[in-house]
Write an enzyme that holds these catalytic residues in place. Structure first.
Site, PDB file in Angstrom:
ATOM      1  N   ARG A  32       0.828  -1.223   0.000  1.00 19.09           N
ATOM      2  CA  ARG A  32       0.000   0.000   0.000  1.00 19.09           C
ATOM      3  C   ARG A  32       0.854   1.261   0.000  1.00 19.09           C
ATOM      4  O   ARG A  32       0.413   2.307  -0.488  1.00 19.09           O
ATOM      5  CB  ARG A  32      -0.943  -0.018   1.198  1.00 19.09           C
ATOM      6  CG  ARG A  32      -2.088  -1.012   1.036  1.00 19.09           C
ATOM      7  CD  ARG A  32      -3.081  -0.938   2.174  1.00 19.09           C
ATOM      8  NE  ARG A  32      -4.282  -1.717   1.889  1.00 19.09           N
ATOM      9  CZ  ARG A  32      -5.318  -1.826   2.684  1.00 19.09           C
ATOM     10  NH1 ARG A  32      -5.320  -1.175   3.850  1.00 19.09           N
ATOM     11  NH2 ARG A  32      -6.355  -2.551   2.354  1.00 19.09           N
ATOM     12  N   LYS A  50     -18.913 -16.496   3.441  1.00 21.09           N
ATOM     13  CA  LYS A  50     -20.347 -16.314   3.673  1.00 21.09           C
ATOM     14  C   LYS A  50     -21.081 -15.646   2.516  1.00 21.09           C
ATOM     15  O   LYS A  50     -20.594 -14.679   1.937  1.00 21.09           O
ATOM     16  CB  LYS A  50     -20.557 -15.492   4.950  1.00 21.09           C
ATOM     17  CG  LYS A  50     -20.101 -16.212   6.218  1.00 21.09           C
ATOM     18  CD  LYS A  50     -20.425 -15.390   7.453  1.00 21.09           C
ATOM     19  CE  LYS A  50     -20.042 -16.149   8.724  1.00 21.09           C
ATOM     20  NZ  LYS A  50     -20.379 -15.374   9.943  1.00 21.09           N
ATOM     21  N   GLY A  91      -8.974  -8.632   0.423  1.00 25.89           N
ATOM     22  CA  GLY A  91      -7.779  -8.846   1.227  1.00 25.89           C
ATOM     23  C   GLY A  91      -7.312 -10.285   1.242  1.00 25.89           C
ATOM     24  O   GLY A  91      -6.098 -10.563   1.169  1.00 25.89           O
ATOM     25  N   GLY A 114     -12.827  -3.816   1.459  1.00 21.92           N
ATOM     26  CA  GLY A 114     -14.241  -3.465   1.551  1.00 21.92           C
ATOM     27  C   GLY A 114     -14.654  -2.451   0.504  1.00 21.92           C
ATOM     28  O   GLY A 114     -15.779  -2.487  -0.012  1.00 21.92           O
TER      29      GLY A 114
END
Length: 406
Positions: free
Chosen positions: A37, A199, A356, A380
């Protein structure tokens, strides 16, 4: 379209507030273990430095929740950035206040300052107007190059733009918007999306949005078992979201209506528990033993995915296909990673990766991010963008049609 750093003129001597995402992992000795990053925003920093701007970098690190935590200070980041740029980065011990103002007043053209963790103030995550004003008062220009935080309406990502102008995207933000935007707006067909993860609940939005756009949807990871259960198959002790079975049925029906192919597992690797060293075996996905849980896709499924991928022109991958952290269950994720690298290199396919866990898998396998068209830095944020949501840290930037005066 948003204004970008390329739209700025005459920034020599200007104080430029750059929101970056330096939320990087540190080891026990507080050394940066993955500087991806940091390196991702180098084009923006180097451009501003060469242009003679006074560069004020702001970031968060971890979740201090409005408290000063020494282990979450940005000193290790400043040290690593200094090493990469081979120049001195002045790290401050606060992000607002008289000492910060004084340090900025003493800056020369091309100097770089890194402010302290903005989340040491609760006002940052509260998007407090007064805190936003104080941050805005430090500079004359705002650049957001923190795509990984663009889905947060925080003071340094959204609030500051109400008190500072111009507000534009940095080179990393521009790259993210171009690549992710293109895959949603103008994907070259066949377009294949591979969506993994544990999920269904965390991927509902992206699945619903992609069914409207893709030719084939590959579903993997733990959420596959909710879809298998929805088809009436025995899934043993595998991960199941019982309250999402009806949703899985609805998504499969919608895909059928849209003539979108849905690929689920033909075979799975199962074990009595999710643990390294446990015994495991290969079974049909239609009948997983009651005392077993599925932890990875099997070789037949991997080959089916490969055959689809090698014909694709555009491929989006978000989320692992199995519990890749354990060597016995990494095969499906490794196979997809290798296949996508291959079609990028040999076929010129556009491959966009996000999430991620996806990035962590590449690191484990030793596969360079340069093997793909684009690997998103936003976890996200990339997920919400692909769901079709408007991200507050992007929405607040100047529109391309707007005049920029600085």
């Amino acid at each position: 379209m948003k204004k970008t750093i390329n739209d700025l003129t005459d920034i020599k001597g200007k104080r430029v507030f750059v929101r970056v995402d330096f939320n990087v992992p540190l080891d026990e000795d507080r050394k940066v273990t993955d500087d991806t990053r940091i390196k991702a925003v180098l084009p923006t920093i180097e451009y501003l430095k060469q242009s003679g701007a006074k560069i004020i970098l702001a970031s968060h690190l971890g979740r201090p929740k409005g408290q000063i935590k020494d282990e979450l200070r940005l000193d290790p980041v400043a040290k690593r950035l200094s090493e990469i740029l081979r120049t001195n980065i002045k790290k401050l011990n606060d992000c607002i206040g008289d000492e910060v103002i004084q340090a900025i007043e003493e800056m020369n053209d091309g100097d770089i300052i890194l402010l302290e963790n903005v989340r040491f103030y609760k006002e940052e995550t509260d998007n407090d107007p007064n805190f936003s004003k104080k941050l805005a008062g430090l500079a004359q220009v705002y650049i957001n190059d923190a795509f990984g935080s663009a889905h947060r309406a925080h003071a340094s990502t959204e609030g500051v733009t109400h008190y500072l102008s111009p507000c534009v995207a940095g080179f990393l933000m521009e790259k993210e918007l171009h690549n992710l935007g293109k895959i949603l707006a103008h994907p070259e067909s066949p377009f294949v999306a591979i969506i993994g993860g544990s999920k269904v609940s965390s991927k509902i939005g992206i699945l619903e949005n992609l069914i409207e756009k893709v030719d084939t949807l590959v579903i993997g990871g733990g959420m596959i078992f909710t879809f298998l259960k929805a088809q009436g198959y025995n899934i043993g002790k595998s991960l199941l979201e019982e309250d999402k079975i009806e949703l899985a049925k609805t998504l499969m029906e919608k895909a059928k209506e849209k003539n979108v192919g849905i690929i689920l597992a033909k075979d799975v690797i199962v074990a009595p528990e999710c643990k390294a060293g446990t015994t495991h075996k290969l079974v049909s996905s239609k009948n997983i033993p009651d005392d077993m849980m599925g932890l990875d896709i099997g070789p037949d499924t991997r080959e089916e995915i490969r055959q689809i991928v090698i014909k694709a022109k555009t491929i989006l991958w978000n989320g692992p296909l199995g519990v890749f952290e354990i060597d016995s269950f990494e095969g499906g994720t490794r196979s997809v990673a290798q296949n996508l690298a291959e079609v990028t290199r040999n076929n010129g396919a556009a491959t966009i990766l996000g999430g991620g866990d996806t990035v962590a898998a590449l690191e484990k396998f030793g596969i360079s991010k340069d093997s793909y068209t684009h690997v998103s830095t936003g976890g996200g944020a990339s997920l919400e963008f692909l769901e079709g949501k408007e991200l507050p840290g992007i929405a607040c930037l100047d529109n391309a049609s707007a005049a920029v005066s600085n």
